[in-house]
Design an enzyme around this catalytic site. Structure first.
Site, PDB file in Angstrom:
ATOM      1  CG  HIS A 106       0.316   4.818   4.201  1.00  0.00           C
ATOM      2  ND1 HIS A 106      -0.183   5.426   5.048  1.00  0.00           N
ATOM      3  CD2 HIS A 106       1.206   4.030   4.103  1.00  0.00           C
ATOM      4  CE1 HIS A 106      -0.347   4.116   5.842  1.00  0.00           C
ATOM      5  NE2 HIS A 106       1.134   3.653   5.349  1.00  0.00           N
ATOM      6  CG  HIS A 164      -0.252   0.127   2.556  1.00  0.00           C
ATOM      7  ND1 HIS A 164       0.009  -1.197   3.159  1.00  0.00           N
ATOM      8  CD2 HIS A 164      -0.154   0.851   3.389  1.00  0.00           C
ATOM      9  CE1 HIS A 164       0.475  -1.229   4.287  1.00  0.00           C
ATOM     10  NE2 HIS A 164       0.634   0.464   4.492  1.00  0.00           N
TER      11      HIS A 164
HETATM   12  P1  AMP Z   1       1.069   0.703   7.768  1.00  0.00           P
HETATM   13  O1  AMP Z   1       1.526  -0.688   7.543  1.00  0.00           O
HETATM   14  O2  AMP Z   1       2.506   0.700   8.362  1.00  0.00           O
HETATM   15  O3  AMP Z   1       1.493   1.442   6.199  1.00  0.00           O
HETATM   16  O4  AMP Z   1       0.203   1.008   8.245  1.00  0.00           O
HETATM   17  C1  AMP Z   1      -1.326   0.993   7.884  1.00  0.00           C
HETATM   18  C2  AMP Z   1      -2.101   1.586   7.355  1.00  0.00           C
HETATM   19  O5  AMP Z   1      -3.418   0.448   7.432  1.00  0.00           O
HETATM   20  C3  AMP Z   1      -2.423   2.185   9.260  1.00  0.00           C
HETATM   21  O6  AMP Z   1      -2.088   3.959   8.507  1.00  0.00           O
HETATM   22  C4  AMP Z   1      -3.782   2.048   9.697  1.00  0.00           C
HETATM   23  O7  AMP Z   1      -4.485   3.123   9.731  1.00  0.00           O
HETATM   24  C5  AMP Z   1      -3.764   1.717   8.721  1.00  0.00           C
HETATM   25  N1  AMP Z   1      -5.608   0.571   8.371  1.00  0.00           N
HETATM   26  C6  AMP Z   1      -5.339  -0.524   9.552  1.00  0.00           C
HETATM   27  N2  AMP Z   1      -6.596  -1.025   9.470  1.00  0.00           N
HETATM   28  C7  AMP Z   1      -7.016  -0.133   7.616  1.00  0.00           C
HETATM   29  C8  AMP Z   1      -8.445  -0.622   7.661  1.00  0.00           C
HETATM   30  N3  AMP Z   1      -9.646  -1.552   8.324  1.00  0.00           N
HETATM   31  N4  AMP Z   1      -9.011   0.234   7.495  1.00  0.00           N
HETATM   32  C9  AMP Z   1      -7.990   1.264   6.523  1.00  0.00           C
HETATM   33  N5  AMP Z   1      -6.921   1.730   7.385  1.00  0.00           N
HETATM   34  C10 AMP Z   1      -6.848   1.076   7.534  1.00  0.00           C
END
Ligand code: AMP
Length: 139
Positions: free
Chosen positions: A104, A102
């Site tokens: 951001h 993903h």
């Molecule tokens: P990272 O893997 O460090 O990029 O973090 C995962 C990201 O996914 C974080 O910013 C969380 O806030 C986000 N996140 C986790 N669960 C969900 C969800 N169910 N829907 C949307 N975003 C999510």
């Protein structure tokens, strides 16, 4: 390490977990981050499995980056933003928590810091922000 389809984003792609969806095409899917570090913080993911940038195919990366640009331009418009921060984490040591690739997208304004991580969104506000991005995308 192998891809594990037991991750949250795979559940979102399968429609098992709700999300505030912004956009999709054949290759990519975009939704709001539920713990937004800036207004409009959203996530671009490939529809096909890979853990992160390290095991992604060039096609997955190219598709994601094309969508990142499209959504970033919409965020610039939707929030009258002055810039975009793009974040992408790889494996635990790299700061990754969800093991489906993903990107951001964080709309930025001069002098405004990112909010701390881990603060859950107010869902009415999240929907309003999503509506603004969807309107800027013209859909
Ligand atoms: P990272 O893997 O460090 O990029 O973090 C995962 C990201 O996914 C974080 O910013 C969380 O806030 C986000 N996140 C986790 N669960 C969900 C969800 N169910 N829907 C949307 N975003 C999510």
């Amino acid at each position: 390490m192998a891809y594990d389809d037991n991750n949250i984003f795979a559940g979102i792609l399968r429609g098992e977990i709700p999300c505030e969806k912004l956009y999709e095409d054949d290759e990519t899917f975009v939704f709001m981050d539920i713990m937004p570090r800036a207004d409009g913080h959203c996530l671009v993911i490939p529809k096909t499995p890979c853990r992160n940038m390290l095991d992604a195919s060039q096609a997955q990366l190219a598709a994601c980056l094309a969508t990142v640009q499209k959504i970033s331009l919409a965020c610039m418009k939707a929030f009258d933003a002055e810039g975009i921060t793009l974040q992408q984490f790889n494996e635990t040591a790299g700061g990754q928590e969800v093991f489906h690739l993903h990107f951001h997208i964080l709309p930025r304004h001069d002098g405004v810091r990112l909010r701390p991580p881990g603060e859950m969104a107010d869902f009415a506000v999240l929907k309003d922000h999503a509506d603004r991005i969807r309107a800027a995308l013209g859909r």
